[in-house]
Design a protein around this motif. Structure first.
Motif, PDB file in Angstrom:
ATOM      1  N   TRP A  54       6.224   7.148  -0.581  1.00 34.67           N
ATOM      2  CA  TRP A  54       6.034   7.013  -2.016  1.00 34.67           C
ATOM      3  C   TRP A  54       4.836   6.090  -2.258  1.00 34.67           C
ATOM      4  O   TRP A  54       4.648   5.105  -1.535  1.00 34.67           O
ATOM      5  CB  TRP A  54       7.261   6.391  -2.682  1.00 34.67           C
ATOM      6  CG  TRP A  54       8.508   7.203  -2.633  1.00 34.67           C
ATOM      7  CD1 TRP A  54       9.019   7.985  -3.628  1.00 34.67           C
ATOM      8  CD2 TRP A  54       9.423   7.317  -1.529  1.00 34.67           C
ATOM      9  NE1 TRP A  54      10.188   8.565  -3.225  1.00 34.67           N
ATOM     10  CE2 TRP A  54      10.466   8.176  -1.936  1.00 34.67           C
ATOM     11  CE3 TRP A  54       9.464   6.777  -0.242  1.00 34.67           C
ATOM     12  CZ2 TRP A  54      11.524   8.508  -1.109  1.00 34.67           C
ATOM     13  CZ3 TRP A  54      10.513   7.106   0.589  1.00 34.67           C
ATOM     14  CH2 TRP A  54      11.537   7.966   0.163  1.00 34.67           C
ATOM     15  N   GLY A  55       4.053   6.359  -3.269  1.00 33.15           N
ATOM     16  CA  GLY A  55       2.945   5.480  -3.621  1.00 33.15           C
ATOM     17  C   GLY A  55       3.423   4.211  -4.302  1.00 33.15           C
ATOM     18  O   GLY A  55       4.512   4.166  -4.882  1.00 33.15           O
ATOM     19  N   THR A  56       2.600   3.184  -4.236  1.00 34.53           N
ATOM     20  CA  THR A  56       2.863   1.920  -4.937  1.00 34.53           C
ATOM     21  C   THR A  56       1.881   1.706  -6.082  1.00 34.53           C
ATOM     22  O   THR A  56       1.907   0.677  -6.742  1.00 34.53           O
ATOM     23  CB  THR A  56       2.730   0.731  -3.972  1.00 34.53           C
ATOM     24  OG1 THR A  56       1.372   0.694  -3.485  1.00 34.53           O
ATOM     25  CG2 THR A  56       3.692   0.836  -2.811  1.00 34.53           C
ATOM     26  N   GLY A  57       0.991   2.678  -6.279  1.00 33.36           N
ATOM     27  CA  GLY A  57      -0.088   2.498  -7.241  1.00 33.36           C
ATOM     28  C   GLY A  57      -1.322   1.853  -6.642  1.00 33.36           C
ATOM     29  O   GLY A  57      -2.323   1.675  -7.338  1.00 33.36           O
ATOM     30  N   GLY A  98       0.780  -1.227   0.000  1.00 35.19           N
ATOM     31  CA  GLY A  98       0.000   0.000   0.000  1.00 35.19           C
ATOM     32  C   GLY A  98       0.811   1.275   0.000  1.00 35.19           C
ATOM     33  O   GLY A  98       0.337   2.316  -0.457  1.00 35.19           O
ATOM     34  N   LEU A  99       2.048   1.198   0.494  1.00 38.93           N
ATOM     35  CA  LEU A  99       2.866   2.408   0.608  1.00 38.93           C
ATOM     36  C   LEU A  99       4.301   2.004   0.870  1.00 38.93           C
ATOM     37  O   LEU A  99       4.565   0.994   1.531  1.00 38.93           O
ATOM     38  CB  LEU A  99       2.357   3.282   1.769  1.00 38.93           C
ATOM     39  CG  LEU A  99       2.721   4.771   1.747  1.00 38.93           C
ATOM     40  CD1 LEU A  99       1.927   5.487   0.658  1.00 38.93           C
ATOM     41  CD2 LEU A  99       2.413   5.403   3.102  1.00 38.93           C
ATOM     42  N   ARG A 100       5.252   2.798   0.351  1.00 39.30           N
ATOM     43  CA  ARG A 100       6.663   2.659   0.707  1.00 39.30           C
ATOM     44  C   ARG A 100       7.052   3.908   1.488  1.00 39.30           C
ATOM     45  O   ARG A 100       6.624   5.017   1.150  1.00 39.30           O
ATOM     46  CB  ARG A 100       7.532   2.537  -0.558  1.00 39.30           C
ATOM     47  CG  ARG A 100       7.238   1.336  -1.435  1.00 39.30           C
ATOM     48  CD  ARG A 100       7.644   0.012  -0.823  1.00 39.30           C
ATOM     49  NE  ARG A 100       9.069  -0.100  -0.596  1.00 39.30           N
ATOM     50  CZ  ARG A 100       9.944  -0.588  -1.508  1.00 39.30           C
ATOM     51  NH1 ARG A 100       9.517  -0.940  -2.709  1.00 39.30           N
ATOM     52  NH2 ARG A 100      11.218  -0.689  -1.207  1.00 39.30           N
ATOM     53  N   TYR A 101       7.867   3.737   2.534  1.00 36.76           N
ATOM     54  CA  TYR A 101       8.216   4.913   3.337  1.00 36.76           C
ATOM     55  C   TYR A 101       9.533   4.701   4.082  1.00 36.76           C
ATOM     56  O   TYR A 101       9.997   3.568   4.275  1.00 36.76           O
ATOM     57  CB  TYR A 101       7.097   5.229   4.336  1.00 36.76           C
ATOM     58  CG  TYR A 101       6.954   4.219   5.458  1.00 36.76           C
ATOM     59  CD1 TYR A 101       7.527   4.452   6.708  1.00 36.76           C
ATOM     60  CD2 TYR A 101       6.249   3.029   5.273  1.00 36.76           C
ATOM     61  CE1 TYR A 101       7.398   3.523   7.739  1.00 36.76           C
ATOM     62  CE2 TYR A 101       6.107   2.113   6.286  1.00 36.76           C
ATOM     63  CZ  TYR A 101       6.683   2.360   7.522  1.00 36.76           C
ATOM     64  OH  TYR A 101       6.561   1.434   8.542  1.00 36.76           O
ATOM     65  N   GLY A 138      16.229   1.666  -1.704  1.00 30.38           N
ATOM     66  CA  GLY A 138      15.838   0.259  -1.664  1.00 30.38           C
ATOM     67  C   GLY A 138      15.445  -0.204  -0.282  1.00 30.38           C
ATOM     68  O   GLY A 138      14.747  -1.211  -0.131  1.00 30.38           O
ATOM     69  N   SER A 139      15.874   0.530   0.732  1.00 34.35           N
ATOM     70  CA  SER A 139      15.579   0.147   2.117  1.00 34.35           C
ATOM     71  C   SER A 139      14.205   0.639   2.589  1.00 34.35           C
ATOM     72  O   SER A 139      13.824   0.397   3.735  1.00 34.35           O
ATOM     73  CB  SER A 139      16.646   0.728   3.049  1.00 34.35           C
ATOM     74  OG  SER A 139      16.683   2.149   2.942  1.00 34.35           O
ATOM     75  N   ALA A 140      13.452   1.320   1.714  1.00 32.60           N
ATOM     76  CA  ALA A 140      12.147   1.841   2.114  1.00 32.60           C
ATOM     77  C   ALA A 140      11.236   0.712   2.573  1.00 32.60           C
ATOM     78  O   ALA A 140      11.145  -0.338   1.923  1.00 32.60           O
ATOM     79  CB  ALA A 140      11.511   2.598   0.952  1.00 32.60           C
ATOM     80  N   LYS A 141      10.576   0.920   3.682  1.00 33.74           N
ATOM     81  CA  LYS A 141       9.679  -0.088   4.251  1.00 33.74           C
ATOM     82  C   LYS A 141       8.385  -0.155   3.431  1.00 33.74           C
ATOM     83  O   LYS A 141       8.023   0.780   2.728  1.00 33.74           O
ATOM     84  CB  LYS A 141       9.363   0.241   5.706  1.00 33.74           C
ATOM     85  CG  LYS A 141      10.568   0.215   6.632  1.00 33.74           C
ATOM     86  CD  LYS A 141      10.164   0.595   8.047  1.00 33.74           C
ATOM     87  CE  LYS A 141      11.359   0.598   8.978  1.00 33.74           C
ATOM     88  NZ  LYS A 141      10.990   1.023  10.365  1.00 33.74           N
ATOM     89  N   ILE A 142       7.689  -1.273   3.577  1.00 30.68           N
ATOM     90  CA  ILE A 142       6.409  -1.480   2.899  1.00 30.68           C
ATOM     91  C   ILE A 142       5.318  -1.666   3.953  1.00 30.68           C
ATOM     92  O   ILE A 142       5.496  -2.439   4.899  1.00 30.68           O
ATOM     93  CB  ILE A 142       6.436  -2.723   1.988  1.00 30.68           C
ATOM     94  CG1 ILE A 142       7.544  -2.631   0.939  1.00 30.68           C
ATOM     95  CG2 ILE A 142       5.072  -2.917   1.310  1.00 30.68           C
ATOM     96  CD1 ILE A 142       7.710  -3.902   0.117  1.00 30.68           C
ATOM     97  N   ILE A 143       4.206  -0.976   3.790  1.00 31.77           N
ATOM     98  CA  ILE A 143       3.024  -1.281   4.577  1.00 31.77           C
ATOM     99  C   ILE A 143       1.987  -1.870   3.624  1.00 31.77           C
ATOM    100  O   ILE A 143       1.750  -1.334   2.540  1.00 31.77           O
ATOM    101  CB  ILE A 143       2.463  -0.047   5.310  1.00 31.77           C
ATOM    102  CG1 ILE A 143       1.228  -0.461   6.129  1.00 31.77           C
ATOM    103  CG2 ILE A 143       2.148   1.100   4.369  1.00 31.77           C
ATOM    104  CD1 ILE A 143       0.728   0.613   7.068  1.00 31.77           C
TER     105      ILE A 143
END
Length: 424
Positions: free
Chosen positions: A88-91, A75-78, A243-248
């Motif tokens: 950042w959005g994931t679409g 849902g989101l990268r942050y 590349g280390s951005a987390k994903i929710i």
């Protein structure tokens, strides 16, 4: 023995059913029927010829998502950096979606005590898919493509009890104005093609008026809508996503697939391909990159290489053959691995989605599950059929370049598929 033989499906019997039709003869028609148990094609009519698939394209999007996404949608990268949270959005199409109600991303942004910053630097595509018609920009089914969609990327304009126009999201109301020089044949609202200027004609607003219009997207509008919804300031920055951005993760993937397939939702389909691209190295959001990746890694063994342009099928640059549609149906079935689950995700004839009003059930039980696809002068169906004798078949029935009413084409398709169900 004679009774048993009479229920065997043969090329000759299907040919008689299919060709006993004046409708099938007055335009470009393709048909493929495949026996799942015997693993062989029963009947082919122009099955190796390329057709405009329209929303049958969503089966390719569906299969790509099945391959690339897990149980939940990213849902989101942050990242967090000091007292800041940069995202950042994931679409992901589910953020504040009208039907997909999970709020994990919203809660993360709403509840954080850190200063928020949004970057759209990972989106490299255009706001439209390749080959989309610009003339349809005001129609609900052609929402623009963005890195972080909000509320379906569509403004809902409706009449309130006092006969005044209201807009959802309310932030857009300042862009709605009366224009006495705008005189349509019937009351409607029209957006300027390249900006968020919505105009309506003079005169009373019809009771129960409602219209859905895609808005003109931009990172600035995304930011403004987010701030209006979250009731907190957000900065807009240009920053490459590490590349280390987390994903929710936001929502169960099956919920999104059903929302795409049942009503044939173009917005969901396009955004899902972006979500798939977000899982590739670098996390860049690119429809064309993920289509190329899918063709190379998942679809290289198709009988006829697909010309695949977008996620939804709005583009007439898409070209697939009926036997390739059979192959993608096989791949989907093998990947899902459970017939009941697969049927629950697809429209069912006489029961749900775009097939609800096309077919009748057999004593309350559906016998066809599949995907429709319609553009002007084109109507297709591809899916799964169970006969009265329990035979499990795959079919792709494609009609292009007809001039008669689509209802007649649809009715003939239903006649053929129902007769196959009843006879075998």
């Amino acid at each position: 023995m004679l009774s048993s033989c009479s229920h065997q499906i043969t090329k000759h019997k299907i040919s008689r059913i299919f060709k006993n039709s004046t409708i099938n003869k007055d335009h470009f028609t393709g048909f493929a029927l495949y026996d799942q148990e015997k693993k062989k094609m029963i009947y082919e009519e122009n099955a190796d010829k390329y057709f405009t698939p329209a929303s049958n394209t969503k089966l390719f999007t569906f299969y790509t998502a099945l391959q690339m996404l897990g149980d939940s949608v990213p849902g989101l990268r942050y990242i967090t950096k000091g007292d800041s949270l940069i995202f950042w959005g994931t679409g992901d199409p589910s953020f504040l979606h009208s039907n997909l109600k999970l709020t994990k991303v919203f809660e993360l942004l709403k509840n954080t005590s850190k200063q928020l910053f949004y970057s759209a630097s990972n989106f490299t595509g255009d706001f439209y898919g390749e080959g989309w018609p610009y003339g349809d920009y005001n129609d609900y089914y052609q929402a623009e493509i963005t890195a972080m969609p909000i509320e379906d990327n569509v403004a809902i304009i409706s009449a309130d009890a006092q006969g005044k126009l209201q807009v959802k999201p309310s932030y857009l109301k300042k862009y709605l104005q009366q224009d006495t020089s705008f005189i349509p044949q019937k009351f409607m609202v029209k957006r300027s093609i390249f900006e968020n200027k919505f105009v309506y004609p003079a005169g009373p607003v019809p009771t129960n008026f409602k219209q859905e219009i895609p808005w003109k997207t931009s990172p600035e509008l995304t930011l403004a809508l987010l701030q209006d919804t979250l009731k907190k300031p957000i900065g807009l920055i240009k920053m490459d996503m590490p590349g280390s951005a987390k994903i929710i993760y936001s929502i169960a993937a099956d919920s999104v697939y059903k929302q795409m397939l049942w009503p044939s939702d173009n917005f969901i389909a396009e955004q899902l391909l972006l979500v798939c691209s977000s899982t590739l190295p670098g996390g860049v959001l690119s429809t064309q990159a993920v289509i190329a990746y899918s063709k190379k890694n998942f679809l290289s063994d198709l009988p006829d290489g697909p010309q695949w342009a977008d996620g939804s099928g709005l583009s007439r640059q898409n070209l697939f053959t009926p036997r390739t549609m059979i192959a993608i149906l096989q791949k989907i079935e093998n990947k899902v691995g459970n017939e009941q689950k697969l049927h629950s995700l697809l429209p069912a004839g006489g029961v749900s989605g775009t097939l609800k009003n096309a077919y009748k059930t057999d004593n309350g039980i559906p016998f066809v599950w599949g995907k429709t696809g319609s553009l002007s002068n084109n109507h297709n169906q591809s899916g799964y059929l169970i006969t009265r004798k329990g035979k499990r078949l795959l079919f792709s029935y494609m009609n292009n370049n007809y001039t008669r009413p689509t209802a007649e084409i649809r009715g003939e398709m239903v006649r053929v598929m129902t007769e196959i169900h009843n006879r075998f």
